[in-house]
Motif scaffolding. Sequence first.
Motif, PDB file in Angstrom:
ATOM      1  N   THR A 279      17.885  -8.415   3.293  1.00 24.42           N
ATOM      2  CA  THR A 279      16.666  -7.730   3.714  1.00 24.42           C
ATOM      3  C   THR A 279      16.963  -6.241   3.839  1.00 24.42           C
ATOM      4  OG1 THR A 279      15.921  -9.685   4.931  1.00 24.42           O
ATOM      5  CG2 THR A 279      14.901  -7.578   5.493  1.00 24.42           C
ATOM      6  N   GLU A 280      16.104  -5.404   3.242  1.00 26.08           N
ATOM      7  CA  GLU A 280      16.325  -3.958   3.250  1.00 26.08           C
ATOM      8  C   GLU A 280      15.048  -3.238   3.662  1.00 26.08           C
ATOM      9  OE1 GLU A 280      19.672  -2.997   0.042  1.00 26.08           O
ATOM     10  OE2 GLU A 280      17.895  -3.887  -0.883  1.00 26.08           O
ATOM     11  N   THR A 281      15.173  -1.957   4.008  1.00 26.14           N
ATOM     12  CA  THR A 281      14.024  -1.208   4.530  1.00 26.14           C
ATOM     13  C   THR A 281      12.973  -0.941   3.463  1.00 26.14           C
ATOM     14  OG1 THR A 281      15.008   0.972   4.076  1.00 26.14           O
ATOM     15  CG2 THR A 281      15.506  -0.069   6.211  1.00 26.14           C
ATOM     16  N   GLY A 282      13.396  -0.642   2.223  1.00 27.76           N
ATOM     17  CA  GLY A 282      12.454  -0.267   1.175  1.00 27.76           C
ATOM     18  C   GLY A 282      12.328   1.228   0.981  1.00 27.76           C
ATOM     19  N   TRP A 283      12.916   2.027   1.884  1.00 28.14           N
ATOM     20  CA  TRP A 283      12.932   3.481   1.692  1.00 28.14           C
ATOM     21  C   TRP A 283      14.141   3.851   0.827  1.00 28.14           C
ATOM     22  CZ3 TRP A 283      11.488   2.869   7.242  1.00 28.14           C
ATOM     23  CH2 TRP A 283      10.130   3.177   7.466  1.00 28.14           C
ATOM     24  N   THR A 284      13.896   4.126  -0.423  1.00 28.32           N
ATOM     25  CA  THR A 284      14.992   4.379  -1.369  1.00 28.32           C
ATOM     26  C   THR A 284      14.863   5.705  -2.113  1.00 28.32           C
ATOM     27  OG1 THR A 284      13.816   3.185  -3.140  1.00 28.32           O
ATOM     28  CG2 THR A 284      15.316   1.905  -1.752  1.00 28.32           C
TER      29      THR A 284
ATOM     30  N   ILE B 241      18.010 -13.744  -8.509  1.00 27.46           N
ATOM     31  CA  ILE B 241      17.964 -13.144  -7.175  1.00 27.46           C
ATOM     32  C   ILE B 241      16.638 -13.502  -6.508  1.00 27.46           C
ATOM     33  CG2 ILE B 241      18.066 -11.004  -5.855  1.00 27.46           C
ATOM     34  CD1 ILE B 241      19.504  -9.737  -8.269  1.00 27.46           C
ATOM     35  N   SER B 242      16.740 -13.892  -5.260  1.00 24.30           N
ATOM     36  CA  SER B 242      15.561 -14.047  -4.408  1.00 24.30           C
ATOM     37  C   SER B 242      15.880 -13.376  -3.076  1.00 24.30           C
ATOM     38  CB  SER B 242      15.225 -15.530  -4.190  1.00 24.30           C
ATOM     39  OG  SER B 242      14.159 -15.675  -3.281  1.00 24.30           O
ATOM     40  N   LYS B 243      15.105 -12.366  -2.727  1.00 25.45           N
ATOM     41  CA  LYS B 243      15.387 -11.620  -1.500  1.00 25.45           C
ATOM     42  C   LYS B 243      14.096 -11.400  -0.723  1.00 25.45           C
ATOM     43  CE  LYS B 243      16.450  -7.337  -1.551  1.00 25.45           C
ATOM     44  NZ  LYS B 243      17.420  -6.281  -1.704  1.00 25.45           N
ATOM     45  N   PRO B 244      14.187 -11.280   0.608  1.00 31.98           N
ATOM     46  CA  PRO B 244      12.998 -11.047   1.420  1.00 31.98           C
ATOM     47  C   PRO B 244      12.308  -9.745   1.046  1.00 31.98           C
ATOM     48  CG  PRO B 244      14.840 -11.769   2.781  1.00 31.98           C
ATOM     49  CD  PRO B 244      15.398 -11.484   1.425  1.00 31.98           C
ATOM     50  N   SER B 245      11.007  -9.695   1.276  1.00 33.26           N
ATOM     51  CA  SER B 245      10.231  -8.495   0.992  1.00 33.26           C
ATOM     52  C   SER B 245      10.727  -7.334   1.856  1.00 33.26           C
ATOM     53  CB  SER B 245       8.742  -8.742   1.242  1.00 33.26           C
ATOM     54  OG  SER B 245       8.537  -9.268   2.537  1.00 33.26           O
ATOM     55  N   TYR B 246      10.533  -6.125   1.349  1.00 39.17           N
ATOM     56  CA  TYR B 246      11.029  -4.944   2.050  1.00 39.17           C
ATOM     57  C   TYR B 246      10.284  -4.735   3.365  1.00 39.17           C
ATOM     58  CZ  TYR B 246      13.352  -3.896  -2.356  1.00 39.17           C
ATOM     59  OH  TYR B 246      14.140  -3.973  -3.476  1.00 39.17           O
ATOM     60  N   LEU B 247      10.996  -4.303   4.383  1.00 44.47           N
ATOM     61  CA  LEU B 247      10.436  -4.148   5.717  1.00 44.47           C
ATOM     62  C   LEU B 247       9.281  -3.150   5.738  1.00 44.47           C
ATOM     63  CD1 LEU B 247      13.785  -4.097   7.732  1.00 44.47           C
ATOM     64  CD2 LEU B 247      12.189  -6.008   7.473  1.00 44.47           C
ATOM     65  N   LEU B 248       9.381  -2.083   4.954  1.00 47.07           N
ATOM     66  CA  LEU B 248       8.328  -1.076   4.902  1.00 47.07           C
ATOM     67  C   LEU B 248       6.998  -1.680   4.470  1.00 47.07           C
ATOM     68  CD1 LEU B 248       7.077   1.780   4.672  1.00 47.07           C
ATOM     69  CD2 LEU B 248       8.190   1.979   2.445  1.00 47.07           C
TER      70      LEU B 248
ATOM     71  N   ASN C 148      -4.511   3.699  -3.601  1.00 48.91           N
ATOM     72  CA  ASN C 148      -4.906   4.114  -2.254  1.00 48.91           C
ATOM     73  C   ASN C 148      -3.721   4.156  -1.296  1.00 48.91           C
ATOM     74  OD1 ASN C 148      -7.719   4.237  -2.943  1.00 48.91           O
ATOM     75  ND2 ASN C 148      -7.767   1.998  -2.845  1.00 48.91           N
ATOM     76  N   GLN C 149      -2.532   4.054  -1.829  1.00 49.41           N
ATOM     77  CA  GLN C 149      -1.294   4.081  -1.055  1.00 49.41           C
ATOM     78  C   GLN C 149      -1.202   2.903  -0.090  1.00 49.41           C
ATOM     79  OE1 GLN C 149      -0.078   8.078   0.316  1.00 49.41           O
ATOM     80  NE2 GLN C 149      -1.928   8.863  -0.641  1.00 49.41           N
ATOM     81  N   SER C 150      -1.793   1.781  -0.475  1.00 47.36           N
ATOM     82  CA  SER C 150      -1.729   0.557   0.315  1.00 47.36           C
ATOM     83  C   SER C 150      -0.735  -0.403  -0.314  1.00 47.36           C
ATOM     84  CB  SER C 150      -3.112  -0.110   0.377  1.00 47.36           C
ATOM     85  OG  SER C 150      -4.034   0.731   1.030  1.00 47.36           O
ATOM     86  N   PRO C 151       0.027  -1.148   0.493  1.00 44.57           N
ATOM     87  CA  PRO C 151       1.026  -2.078  -0.066  1.00 44.57           C
ATOM     88  C   PRO C 151       0.355  -3.282  -0.717  1.00 44.57           C
ATOM     89  CG  PRO C 151       0.897  -2.322   2.314  1.00 44.57           C
ATOM     90  CD  PRO C 151       0.016  -1.161   1.970  1.00 44.57           C
ATOM     91  N   GLN C 152       0.838  -3.653  -1.886  1.00 38.70           N
ATOM     92  CA  GLN C 152       0.304  -4.784  -2.634  1.00 38.70           C
ATOM     93  C   GLN C 152       1.461  -5.603  -3.197  1.00 38.70           C
ATOM     94  OE1 GLN C 152      -2.897  -5.394  -2.622  1.00 38.70           O
ATOM     95  NE2 GLN C 152      -3.588  -3.425  -1.802  1.00 38.70           N
ATOM     96  N   GLN C 153       1.189  -6.875  -3.460  1.00 41.27           N
ATOM     97  CA  GLN C 153       2.179  -7.744  -4.093  1.00 41.27           C
ATOM     98  C   GLN C 153       1.578  -8.343  -5.347  1.00 41.27           C
ATOM     99  OE1 GLN C 153       3.965 -11.169  -1.861  1.00 41.27           O
ATOM    100  NE2 GLN C 153       5.876 -10.306  -2.657  1.00 41.27           N
ATOM    101  N   LEU C 154       2.312  -8.234  -6.455  1.00 36.95           N
ATOM    102  CA  LEU C 154       1.855  -8.750  -7.738  1.00 36.95           C
ATOM    103  C   LEU C 154       2.008 -10.270  -7.739  1.00 36.95           C
ATOM    104  CD1 LEU C 154       0.858  -7.805 -10.562  1.00 36.95           C
ATOM    105  CD2 LEU C 154       3.247  -7.812 -11.281  1.00 36.95           C
ATOM    106  N   GLU C 155       0.901 -10.977  -7.972  1.00 36.16           N
ATOM    107  CA  GLU C 155       0.926 -12.434  -7.917  1.00 36.16           C
ATOM    108  C   GLU C 155       1.596 -13.056  -9.133  1.00 36.16           C
ATOM    109  OE1 GLU C 155       0.116 -14.258  -5.368  1.00 36.16           O
ATOM    110  OE2 GLU C 155      -0.545 -12.538  -4.180  1.00 36.16           O
ATOM    111  N   SER C 156       1.471 -12.404 -10.292  1.00 35.53           N
ATOM    112  CA  SER C 156       2.027 -12.962 -11.531  1.00 35.53           C
ATOM    113  C   SER C 156       3.451 -12.463 -11.754  1.00 35.53           C
ATOM    114  CB  SER C 156       1.152 -12.576 -12.721  1.00 35.53           C
ATOM    115  OG  SER C 156       1.081 -11.162 -12.830  1.00 35.53           O
ATOM    116  N   THR C 157       4.142 -13.117 -12.680  1.00 34.85           N
ATOM    117  CA  THR C 157       5.498 -12.703 -13.074  1.00 34.85           C
ATOM    118  C   THR C 157       5.407 -11.701 -14.211  1.00 34.85           C
ATOM    119  OG1 THR C 157       6.448 -14.814 -12.406  1.00 34.85           O
ATOM    120  CG2 THR C 157       7.719 -13.484 -13.949  1.00 34.85           C
TER     121      THR C 157
END
Length: 616
Positions: free
Chosen positions: A96-101, A399-406, A460-469
Amino acid sequence: MSKRLWLLFLLFPFWSSAQKILNDTVQNVYGPATTGYLMEKDVLLDDTLLHHPDTLIDGFHLMTLNHRNGLLWQDLGNEGTAAKNMVFKLPANSFTETGWTAFSQFYAPDIENVKYYNTRSPFTNMAYTQSGNGMSNLGFTHAQNISPYFNVAVNVNRIVASKQWSASTSEDRLVDHWDYTLSTNYLSKNKKYRFLGAFVNFNHKQEEQGGISVFEGLNFIPEADLSGDYNTNYQERLTGISTRERWNNAHIYHQFQLAKGVQLFHVFDYQRQKYFQRDTLISRNFPSGIYPDSVEAEKMKNYYFFNNIQNRFGFKGTFKGFKYSLGLTNRIYALNAVHDGETGNRKTEILVGGNAGYWFPDSTSYLDNEVYLGIGESPNVFIRSNLKIKQFDLGFRLISKPSYLLFNSFSSQVASWDNNFKNLTYTSFSGKINLSGQKAWFSPVANINLVGNHLYFDQNQSPQQLESTALLMDFDVNAGVSLKNWKVENRFILNVIGNKEVFRLPAVINNFNLEYHVKYAKVLDLYFGTDLYFRGAYSGDAYSPYLRSFYLQDGQNVWGYPVADVYTNFMIKRVKLAFSFNYLNKGVPTQGYYTTPDYLAMGRTFHLKVNWPLFD
C-alpha cells in the motif's frame, strides 16, 4: 553574472594546467579499480563482485535528470518540477502506497540503489551543472574505509531551478531541493556477519505557477503565437501557492551465516514522510480553474503525514547454482491529515514469500523467480519471473496491490472524498533481444501490459477507477553504429494504447544522437555531437497543484515539435567536462512548445558540467 564569473574562475585551473596533466605519465596507485561498491540486491543474491565508479565519457553531456532518462518524463518544463512517465511503468511492489509520486518517484534517493562502498583510499566525487537560466545541480559523494571491514559514506544532492516567467530576479526560485544519504557497511573478519545501514533525508519544494497566463478569450496560447522572451511577455497564473515534501527514511539490512550456503537476514525500514501544500490567496487563484466550482475558504494549508515501520525476517542461501530466499514482511503504516487533527489510522500488512533462481554455469544465463503473497486481510500479490538465455530476456509480472491512499481518502478546504476502491491489477509480459558487436548494436524490447482497476483523476480533478481492463503495449528499439570517428544512435518507442481516453501518452517517441570524435594534439579526446528529440503530439495530462498529481484534460496538445541540442565532451585525466547548447532550433518552427498543458518547455540555454573524482 558574478556567480558565472566565479564559476569560470573556479574552472580556470583546469585549463591552465591541462597540458601538464595530459602529459603526466605518473600512474596513481589508487583509482577506480581500488574503489568499489555493492548494493543491497547484490548482497541478497550473494553476489559480492564489486561495481566500480563510471569512468566513461559517453552520455556525460546530458545536463538534466530528465535528459539522462532520455527525456521520457512529462514535466513542467524545468529541472526538478512535478513529472510523470511518458511510457507506462509497472509498480515495483505490491505494498500500500500514498499515491503521491510526482516528485519522489523522480528526485528522491532510492534505498534499493544506495551504494555501500569498500575503498582502499578515501574516495570523493564532485559534480556540478550550471545553466544560463538559473538551473544548477550539485552532487557530492565521500566514502572512506575506517578499517578494511568498515566503511562510511555520505552522498549529497542539490537542485535549484529559477522561474522562466514572472521572475523578479534571475534567481527567483521555482524549485529548491536537497537530499542526502548517510550509509555504512560492515563485514566481520570471519565474513559470517554483514551489516548495511542507510539514512535518507529528502526535502523538495516547488513554487506553483500554474503555467503561463493567457489573454482574455483564450484557453491557451498556440505555439505559433508564442513570443521568444518568456519572462518579459508572460506572467504566472498562480500566486502564493507552494508544495513541499520532506522525508526521513532509516534502513537496516544485516545477515548472519549459519552454515555454508545458509544465512539468516533481517531488514528494517522506518519511513516518515510529510506532504505540505498551501495557498494563501485562494480568491486570487480561483479564476485559473485549479479548484472545484465553488470554494468558500480564503486560505488553505494541507499537511499529510505518512509513517511506515517495516520488518522482514527470513533466511537465504545458495546451493549448486541455485539461489533462494524466504521470509515474512510486516508493515505498520498510517496516513493522517494533520491539518484536520487526524491521528491513528494505523493498518497492518503481512506478506510472505521470497525468490528462487538458478544461474547456469556460463554465468550469462539464469532463471529467477520471486513471489510475495499477502496473508490475513492483505490482498497483496507480487509474482515476477525472468529468464535470460544469452542475448534473450523474457519476463512476466503478476501484481495485485491495494488502491493508493490518496485516491481512497482526501480532505482539504476545497475538496474532500472518501472511497473504497478495488485492488489494482497488472499482468505483464516482456521480451528483449541484445545483439551487439564491436561496431554496431541492435536491441528491441517489447512490453505487453494488462491493467485492471486503474486509478486516475478525471477532467474535474475527481478520483475515478476504470472498470474495464486496459491493454498497453510499448515497443522500444535502440540501434547504433560506431565507426572510427563517428557514432550514430537512435532510440524509437511506439506506444500502443488500448484506452486513449484515460491513458494519455505520446504514440511516437524518438531520440537521435550523432557524435564525432577527434583527438587533439594526439592526447585530448574531444567529442562533438547533437541530440534530436521528437514526441508526437498528444493530449497530455494537466497538473493540479493542490493534488500534487496529474489529471485528464481535453483542450490542449503538448510537444509535437522536434528539439535539437548540440554539445561537446572531453576529459582531462579523470576530470570530465561538457558544454551544451540546448533547444538550438528555438524559433524554427516556433518560439516554444509545451511539455504539460500551459507549461512551456525550457527555452534556449547554455549549460556547463564538471565531474571531478578523487581517489586519494
